[in-house]
Scaffold this active site. Sequence first.
Site, PDB file in Angstrom:
ATOM      1  NE  ARG A  31      -3.486  -0.137   2.861  1.00  0.00           N
ATOM      2  CZ  ARG A  31      -3.977  -0.595   4.017  1.00  0.00           C
ATOM      3  NH1 ARG A  31      -3.604  -0.063   5.164  1.00  0.00           N
ATOM      4  NH2 ARG A  31      -4.828  -1.598   4.040  1.00  0.00           N
ATOM      5  NE  ARG A  87      -2.004   1.803   9.776  1.00  0.00           N
ATOM      6  CZ  ARG A  87      -2.802   0.756   9.570  1.00  0.00           C
ATOM      7  NH1 ARG A  87      -3.630   0.729   8.560  1.00  0.00           N
ATOM      8  NH2 ARG A  87      -2.763  -0.265  10.394  1.00  0.00           N
ATOM      9  CE  LYS A 114      -5.707  -0.545  11.569  1.00  0.00           C
ATOM     10  NZ  LYS A 114      -6.708  -1.151  10.653  1.00  0.00           N
ATOM     11  CB  CYS A 161     -13.872  -3.530   2.496  1.00  0.00           C
ATOM     12  SG  CYS A 161     -14.564  -5.142   2.901  1.00  0.00           S
TER      13      CYS A 161
HETATM   14 FE1  SRM Z   1      -8.907  -1.742   6.873  1.00  0.00          FE
HETATM   15  C1  SRM Z   1      -7.531  -4.363   8.509  1.00  0.00           C
HETATM   16  C2  SRM Z   1      -8.219  -3.176   3.930  1.00  0.00           C
HETATM   17  C3  SRM Z   1      -9.603   1.176   5.360  1.00  0.00           C
HETATM   18  C4  SRM Z   1     -10.489  -0.657   9.728  1.00  0.00           C
HETATM   19  N1  SRM Z   1      -7.971  -3.456   6.318  1.00  0.00           N
HETATM   20  C5  SRM Z   1      -7.442  -4.388   7.164  1.00  0.00           C
HETATM   21  C6  SRM Z   1      -6.655  -5.431   6.377  1.00  0.00           C
HETATM   22  C7  SRM Z   1      -5.239  -4.972   6.279  1.00  0.00           C
HETATM   23  C8  SRM Z   1      -6.733  -6.875   6.899  1.00  0.00           C
HETATM   24  C9  SRM Z   1      -5.627  -7.307   7.840  1.00  0.00           C
HETATM   25  O1  SRM Z   1      -5.482  -6.726   8.925  1.00  0.00           O
HETATM   26  O2  SRM Z   1      -4.913  -8.236   7.470  1.00  0.00           O
HETATM   27  C10 SRM Z   1      -7.386  -5.325   5.010  1.00  0.00           C
HETATM   28  C11 SRM Z   1      -6.577  -5.745   3.805  1.00  0.00           C
HETATM   29  C12 SRM Z   1      -7.485  -6.290   2.737  1.00  0.00           C
HETATM   30  C13 SRM Z   1      -6.774  -6.551   1.463  1.00  0.00           C
HETATM   31  O3  SRM Z   1      -6.686  -7.728   1.060  1.00  0.00           O
HETATM   32  O4  SRM Z   1      -6.316  -5.618   0.828  1.00  0.00           O
HETATM   33  C14 SRM Z   1      -7.873  -3.898   5.073  1.00  0.00           C
HETATM   34  N2  SRM Z   1      -8.784  -1.087   5.021  1.00  0.00           N
HETATM   35  C15 SRM Z   1      -8.572  -1.857   3.918  1.00  0.00           C
HETATM   36  C16 SRM Z   1      -8.818  -1.075   2.646  1.00  0.00           C
HETATM   37  C17 SRM Z   1      -7.885  -1.471   1.517  1.00  0.00           C
HETATM   38  C18 SRM Z   1     -10.291  -1.245   2.228  1.00  0.00           C
HETATM   39  C19 SRM Z   1     -10.649  -0.793   0.849  1.00  0.00           C
HETATM   40  O5  SRM Z   1     -11.285  -1.606   0.168  1.00  0.00           O
HETATM   41  O6  SRM Z   1     -10.339   0.317   0.457  1.00  0.00           O
HETATM   42  C20 SRM Z   1      -8.632   0.359   3.176  1.00  0.00           C
HETATM   43  C21 SRM Z   1      -7.205   0.815   3.110  1.00  0.00           C
HETATM   44  C22 SRM Z   1      -7.079   2.217   3.612  1.00  0.00           C
HETATM   45  C23 SRM Z   1      -5.695   2.786   3.433  1.00  0.00           C
HETATM   46  O7  SRM Z   1      -5.370   3.127   2.303  1.00  0.00           O
HETATM   47  O8  SRM Z   1      -4.990   2.947   4.426  1.00  0.00           O
HETATM   48  C24 SRM Z   1      -9.029   0.169   4.638  1.00  0.00           C
HETATM   49  N3  SRM Z   1      -9.803  -0.021   7.465  1.00  0.00           N
HETATM   50  C25 SRM Z   1     -10.106   1.015   6.642  1.00  0.00           C
HETATM   51  C26 SRM Z   1     -11.058   1.891   7.271  1.00  0.00           C
HETATM   52  C27 SRM Z   1     -11.713   3.136   6.645  1.00  0.00           C
HETATM   53  C28 SRM Z   1     -10.891   4.360   6.839  1.00  0.00           C
HETATM   54  O9  SRM Z   1      -9.818   4.345   7.440  1.00  0.00           O
HETATM   55  O10 SRM Z   1     -11.350   5.397   6.381  1.00  0.00           O
HETATM   56  C29 SRM Z   1     -11.330   1.339   8.517  1.00  0.00           C
HETATM   57  C30 SRM Z   1     -12.379   1.882   9.537  1.00  0.00           C
HETATM   58  C31 SRM Z   1     -11.915   3.103  10.246  1.00  0.00           C
HETATM   59  C32 SRM Z   1     -11.110   2.719  11.436  1.00  0.00           C
HETATM   60  O11 SRM Z   1      -9.901   2.550  11.297  1.00  0.00           O
HETATM   61  O12 SRM Z   1     -11.696   2.539  12.509  1.00  0.00           O
HETATM   62  C33 SRM Z   1     -10.525   0.156   8.635  1.00  0.00           C
HETATM   63  N4  SRM Z   1      -8.938  -2.382   8.810  1.00  0.00           N
HETATM   64  C34 SRM Z   1      -9.699  -1.820   9.818  1.00  0.00           C
HETATM   65  C35 SRM Z   1      -9.553  -2.637  10.994  1.00  0.00           C
HETATM   66  C36 SRM Z   1     -10.193  -2.360  12.375  1.00  0.00           C
HETATM   67  C37 SRM Z   1      -9.283  -1.562  13.244  1.00  0.00           C
HETATM   68  C38 SRM Z   1      -9.766  -1.471  14.667  1.00  0.00           C
HETATM   69  O13 SRM Z   1      -9.931  -0.376  15.178  1.00  0.00           O
HETATM   70  O14 SRM Z   1      -9.955  -2.534  15.277  1.00  0.00           O
HETATM   71  C39 SRM Z   1      -8.721  -3.721  10.640  1.00  0.00           C
HETATM   72  C40 SRM Z   1      -8.284  -4.882  11.542  1.00  0.00           C
HETATM   73  C41 SRM Z   1      -7.160  -4.538  12.462  1.00  0.00           C
HETATM   74  O15 SRM Z   1      -6.531  -3.512  12.375  1.00  0.00           O
HETATM   75  O16 SRM Z   1      -6.920  -5.388  13.322  1.00  0.00           O
HETATM   76  C42 SRM Z   1      -8.364  -3.527   9.267  1.00  0.00           C
HETATM   77 FE1  SF4 Z   2     -11.543  -4.803   6.250  1.00  0.00          FE
HETATM   78 FE2  SF4 Z   2     -13.281  -5.920   4.664  1.00  0.00          FE
HETATM   79 FE3  SF4 Z   2     -11.138  -7.292   5.433  1.00  0.00          FE
HETATM   80 FE4  SF4 Z   2     -13.058  -6.783   7.163  1.00  0.00          FE
HETATM   81  S1  SF4 Z   2     -13.261  -8.026   5.316  1.00  0.00           S
HETATM   82  S2  SF4 Z   2     -10.835  -6.472   7.499  1.00  0.00           S
HETATM   83  S3  SF4 Z   2     -13.767  -4.821   6.534  1.00  0.00           S
HETATM   84  S4  SF4 Z   2     -11.124  -5.497   4.129  1.00  0.00           S
END
Ligand code: SRM
Ligand code: SF4
Length: 557
Positions: free
Chosen positions: A77, A146, A209, A432
């Site tokens: 990323r 991030r 994060k 997502c």
């Molecule tokens: Fe996310 C984890 C994809 C935005 C909350 N997110 C993940 C992971 C890395 C899975 C993992 O931990 O192994 C996903 C990878 C999937 C893949 O195969 O690519 C993933 N998150 C994404 C993306 C790519 C979704 C998308 O389709 O666009 C977004 C990448 C953003 C970026 O460029 O940095 C993405 N993730 C978000 C958002 C929305 C935002 O930030 O605006 C959230 C909700 C807001 C927040 O952070 O509360 C979000 N992602 C999470 C979480 C929950 C964190 C928590 O507070 O517990 C996880 C799981 C974790 O961190 O344990 C997670």
């Molecule tokens: Fe994020 Fe979607 Fe993966 Fe859940 S399933 S961690 S919402 S990318």
Amino acid sequence: MSLDKKEQLSPVERIKTSSRGLRGTLTESLTDAHTGSLRDDDQNLLKFHGMYQQDDRDRREERSEKKLEWLYSFMIRLRLPGGFLRADQWLGLHHIAGEYSTGTIKITTRQTVQLHGILKSHIKPTIQSFNTLALDSIAACGDVNRNVTCSAHPGESPVHEEVFTYADRISSMALPKTRAYYEVWLDEEKLAEHTEEDPLYQDRYLPRKFKIGIAIPPNNDVDVLTNDVGLIAIVENGELVGFNIAAGGGLSATHGNPSTYPRLATVLGFVPKGDDTLKAVYEIMTIQRDFGNRSDRKLARLKYTIDRMTVEGLKKELEARCGFKLQEARHYQFTSRRDHYGWKQNHKGLWYYTLFVENGLVRDDEKLPLKTAMYEIAQTGKCNFRFSGNQNLILADISDSDKEAIEDLFEKYGLGLHNQNNSAIRKNSIACVAFNTCPLALAEAQRYLPTLITKIEPILEKYQLKDDEITLRMTGCPNGCGRSPAAEIGLIGTSYGFYNLHIGGDRNGERLNIKYRDSLDESGILSELDQLLGLYASNRKTAETFGDFVIREKLVS
Ligand code: SRM
Ligand code: SF4
């Protein structure tokens, strides 16, 4: 100093502090030819370098049956504060995606791009190729700040450029000081055995994060209140005067764990632009560093720290650390969160075109040769590329004299028609990644939402709602990466093929939705939406949105 001093530290804490500035044994892991994966600890450290180890979940069973290790690969990323690429960088990204990844360029919900399916042996060449384009993935993941998001629409405000610089400044201020990225991936010579001093992150980094977003009212395209820290630009008499600063947003919850919940950030007050803004953001990070929960990662985000400290407690600590008081929050109003598709001209007379990219996937498919079209447009060198927080693409900074050349290419590839012909709900949807790469996915999201929308569209037609800008967001689990808890209709995966249905978020990102039905399959979702949309069509007040309607009617509370 920590509120959880006596509790045991989570295993990730040890990995961080013993990592020698995020180096760990990444170099050794990388050269181990016996496996496509990295050592366990290194998988954690890799995230701080903007990468995730994943495997092809569609092929897990087959691989296990053949007694083969899972098909491991890596997702990279980029760090792109405010989501900006020059045309030559887009051309480079296109080639790198083709050479080392699945070929698809995925625009994320945080205005950057990801490449999937990169083999272990290709990580270094990929990072090195990005480096030649002045692009990096430092701190795009991990327990650090991030990608900093910023309102993407260049014409929304004459102060856009000034606000945009804050995304860059904050991103640079919050970069880890370690040279590990340069040593491990770019073969920079090791300067010393000791690790670098890092006054912000020290050797333990943040408990979790950390996300920062900047919105320029009236548009909230970055969903600013879902960030740990949200800055809302305050423009008075046409000038940027500062920012309302909000803290404690975060959308994740865990099914069955009531101590976890999504939360919107609380506005703490106003800070003048300049150093005070940067100082306030910095000190919120140090407070989270010092007070955040380091024993339970599920309760480690700033939102939980604030709920334990109280908002007043945070403000007091922040003012003490900053050495100045926050002023009373200034007036602002969000009137939209959507991308404004099509051509627009900014205050300098430059044109920009916002293009719908379904779920952020830039690739060629039978409907649209999008990737080829973008390549040819980039080859003209006549525009820059911006990503929106809604996973769309903006071709920006196009002069009057160059507009026609770009329009010809739009026509050649059917991009204008594509923008026009997609329904309002599709253009206001987000999904997502989920399967096949996300290890946490319980259900499909980006591979399924387009099909589901095709089945929802006739329901909207039936009720004459096809032009209604309802926001619909789907995530494969309750982590909320597609910001499903902040949509008017949120579908949140519970198990394969099943989703909780949430309704009642507002249209501008200032109220979260509420669970309405548990674990519905497709026919359950369609029948519930048919009833709800029918009620909305017959009983709504003038200009009332779907989210506001279901709250007024107390269909959820
Ligand atoms: Fe996310 C984890 C994809 C935005 C909350 N997110 C993940 C992971 C890395 C899975 C993992 O931990 O192994 C996903 C990878 C999937 C893949 O195969 O690519 C993933 N998150 C994404 C993306 C790519 C979704 C998308 O389709 O666009 C977004 C990448 C953003 C970026 O460029 O940095 C993405 N993730 C978000 C958002 C929305 C935002 O930030 O605006 C959230 C909700 C807001 C927040 O952070 O509360 C979000 N992602 C999470 C979480 C929950 C964190 C928590 O507070 O517990 C996880 C799981 C974790 O961190 O344990 C997670
Ligand atoms: Fe994020 Fe979607 Fe993966 Fe859940 S399933 S961690 S919402 S990318």
